[in-house]
Design a protein around this motif. Structure first.
Motif, PDB file in Angstrom:
ATOM      1  N   ARG A   1     -45.617  13.513  42.191  1.00 33.18           N
ATOM      2  CA  ARG A   1     -46.812  12.684  42.021  1.00 33.18           C
ATOM      3  C   ARG A   1     -47.328  12.212  43.376  1.00 33.18           C
ATOM      4  NH1 ARG A   1     -43.710  10.609  37.809  1.00 33.18           N
ATOM      5  NH2 ARG A   1     -43.149   8.785  39.051  1.00 33.18           N
ATOM      6  N   GLU A   2     -46.415  11.784  44.239  1.00 30.66           N
ATOM      7  CA  GLU A   2     -46.801  11.322  45.578  1.00 30.66           C
ATOM      8  C   GLU A   2     -47.479  12.440  46.365  1.00 30.66           C
ATOM      9  OE1 GLU A   2     -44.198  10.236  49.350  1.00 30.66           O
ATOM     10  OE2 GLU A   2     -43.933   8.773  47.733  1.00 30.66           O
ATOM     11  N   ASP A   3     -46.915  13.638  46.297  1.00 26.35           N
ATOM     12  CA  ASP A   3     -47.517  14.792  46.984  1.00 26.35           C
ATOM     13  C   ASP A   3     -48.913  15.080  46.447  1.00 26.35           C
ATOM     14  OD1 ASP A   3     -45.273  15.147  48.568  1.00 26.35           O
ATOM     15  OD2 ASP A   3     -44.504  16.861  47.428  1.00 26.35           O
ATOM     16  N   ALA A   4     -49.079  15.013  45.124  1.00 25.97           N
ATOM     17  CA  ALA A   4     -50.381  15.298  44.517  1.00 25.97           C
ATOM     18  C   ALA A   4     -51.416  14.266  44.962  1.00 25.97           C
ATOM     19  CB  ALA A   4     -50.264  15.312  42.993  1.00 25.97           C
ATOM     20  N   ILE A   5     -51.014  13.000  45.026  1.00 21.64           N
ATOM     21  CA  ILE A   5     -51.932  11.945  45.472  1.00 21.64           C
ATOM     22  C   ILE A   5     -52.311  12.162  46.929  1.00 21.64           C
ATOM     23  CG2 ILE A   5     -52.070   9.473  45.987  1.00 21.64           C
ATOM     24  CD1 ILE A   5     -50.335   9.063  43.416  1.00 21.64           C
ATOM     25  N   LEU A   6     -51.330  12.447  47.766  1.00 17.56           N
ATOM     26  CA  LEU A   6     -51.596  12.689  49.187  1.00 17.56           C
ATOM     27  C   LEU A   6     -52.516  13.894  49.366  1.00 17.56           C
ATOM     28  CD1 LEU A   6     -51.163  12.030  52.159  1.00 17.56           C
ATOM     29  CD2 LEU A   6     -49.071  13.391  52.069  1.00 17.56           C
ATOM     30  N   ASP A   7     -52.264  14.962  48.612  1.00 21.13           N
ATOM     31  CA  ASP A   7     -53.126  16.147  48.695  1.00 21.13           C
ATOM     32  C   ASP A   7     -54.563  15.790  48.344  1.00 21.13           C
ATOM     33  OD1 ASP A   7     -51.004  17.734  49.451  1.00 21.13           O
ATOM     34  OD2 ASP A   7     -50.752  18.673  47.480  1.00 21.13           O
ATOM     35  N   GLU A   8     -54.756  14.986  47.297  1.00 20.15           N
ATOM     36  CA  GLU A   8     -56.104  14.609  46.886  1.00 20.15           C
ATOM     37  C   GLU A   8     -56.771  13.725  47.934  1.00 20.15           C
ATOM     38  OE1 GLU A   8     -59.648  14.561  45.255  1.00 20.15           O
ATOM     39  OE2 GLU A   8     -58.020  15.914  44.719  1.00 20.15           O
ATOM     40  N   VAL A   9     -56.027  12.804  48.532  1.00 20.33           N
ATOM     41  CA  VAL A   9     -56.577  11.956  49.591  1.00 20.33           C
ATOM     42  C   VAL A   9     -57.029  12.825  50.761  1.00 20.33           C
ATOM     43  CG1 VAL A   9     -55.952  10.246  51.349  1.00 20.33           C
ATOM     44  CG2 VAL A   9     -55.333   9.854  48.963  1.00 20.33           C
ATOM     45  N   LEU A  10     -56.194  13.779  51.155  1.00 22.81           N
ATOM     46  CA  LEU A  10     -56.556  14.664  52.265  1.00 22.81           C
ATOM     47  C   LEU A  10     -57.766  15.528  51.924  1.00 22.81           C
ATOM     48  CD1 LEU A  10     -53.008  15.689  53.515  1.00 22.81           C
ATOM     49  CD2 LEU A  10     -54.609  14.096  54.581  1.00 22.81           C
ATOM     50  N   ARG A  11     -57.809  16.041  50.681  1.00 24.23           N
ATOM     51  CA  ARG A  11     -58.972  16.836  50.263  1.00 24.23           C
ATOM     52  C   ARG A  11     -60.251  16.004  50.346  1.00 24.23           C
ATOM     53  NH1 ARG A  11     -56.105  17.904  45.873  1.00 24.23           N
ATOM     54  NH2 ARG A  11     -54.742  19.658  46.078  1.00 24.23           N
ATOM     55  N   GLU A  12     -60.168  14.748  49.901  1.00 20.24           N
ATOM     56  CA  GLU A  12     -61.342  13.872  49.942  1.00 20.24           C
ATOM     57  C   GLU A  12     -61.774  13.601  51.379  1.00 20.24           C
ATOM     58  OE1 GLU A  12     -64.591  11.906  49.146  1.00 20.24           O
ATOM     59  OE2 GLU A  12     -63.447  13.044  47.668  1.00 20.24           O
ATOM     60  N   LYS A  13     -60.822  13.419  52.276  1.00 20.31           N
ATOM     61  CA  LYS A  13     -61.166  13.199  53.685  1.00 20.31           C
ATOM     62  C   LYS A  13     -61.848  14.435  54.269  1.00 20.31           C
ATOM     63  CE  LYS A  13     -57.882   9.620  54.883  1.00 20.31           C
ATOM     64  NZ  LYS A  13     -58.825   8.627  55.378  1.00 20.31           N
TER      65      LYS A  13
END
Length: 85
Positions: free
Chosen positions: A37-49
C-alpha cells in the motif's frame, strides 16, 4: 524460509500475544500488504508530481544550467557551514 527480525521480534510477539494475529506468517503477510500500500501511494504521488511538472507552463531549462545552479547552491551551503564551524 527463515526470517531474522532483530528488534522487530518483540513487535511480532506483542501482536501474537494480543490475539490480533494467530501466527507469525499472518503478521508478515500484513506487513507486506502495508508495504505494498505504501509503495502504491508513493508511486501515485510521484506520478502526480510528474504530471504537474509536465503541465507547468514554465520554459524548459537546459540540464547544464540546472546543474550549474545546483552546484553553485551546494558550494554556497558548504561555504556557509565552514564559516559556522
Amino acid at each position: 524460509m527463515t526470517v531474522t527480525l532483530g528488534t522487530q521480534q518483540a513487535s511480532l510477539e506483542r501482536r501474537l500475544a494480543s490475539g490480533e494475529y494467530s501466527s507469525a506468517s499472518e503478521v508478515m503477510r500484513a506487513g507486506l500488504r502495508a508495504l505494498d500500500r505504501e509503495d502504491a501511494i508513493l508511486d501515485e504521488v510521484l506520478r502526480e508530481k510528474v504530471r504537474a511538472s509536465l503541465a507547468d507552463g514554465q520554459p524548459l531549462r537546459p540540464a547544464e544550467e540546472v546543474f550549474a545552479r545546483l552546484r553553485a547552491h551546494h558550494a554556497a551551503q558548504v561555504k556557509a557551514e565552514n564559516r559556522g564551524s
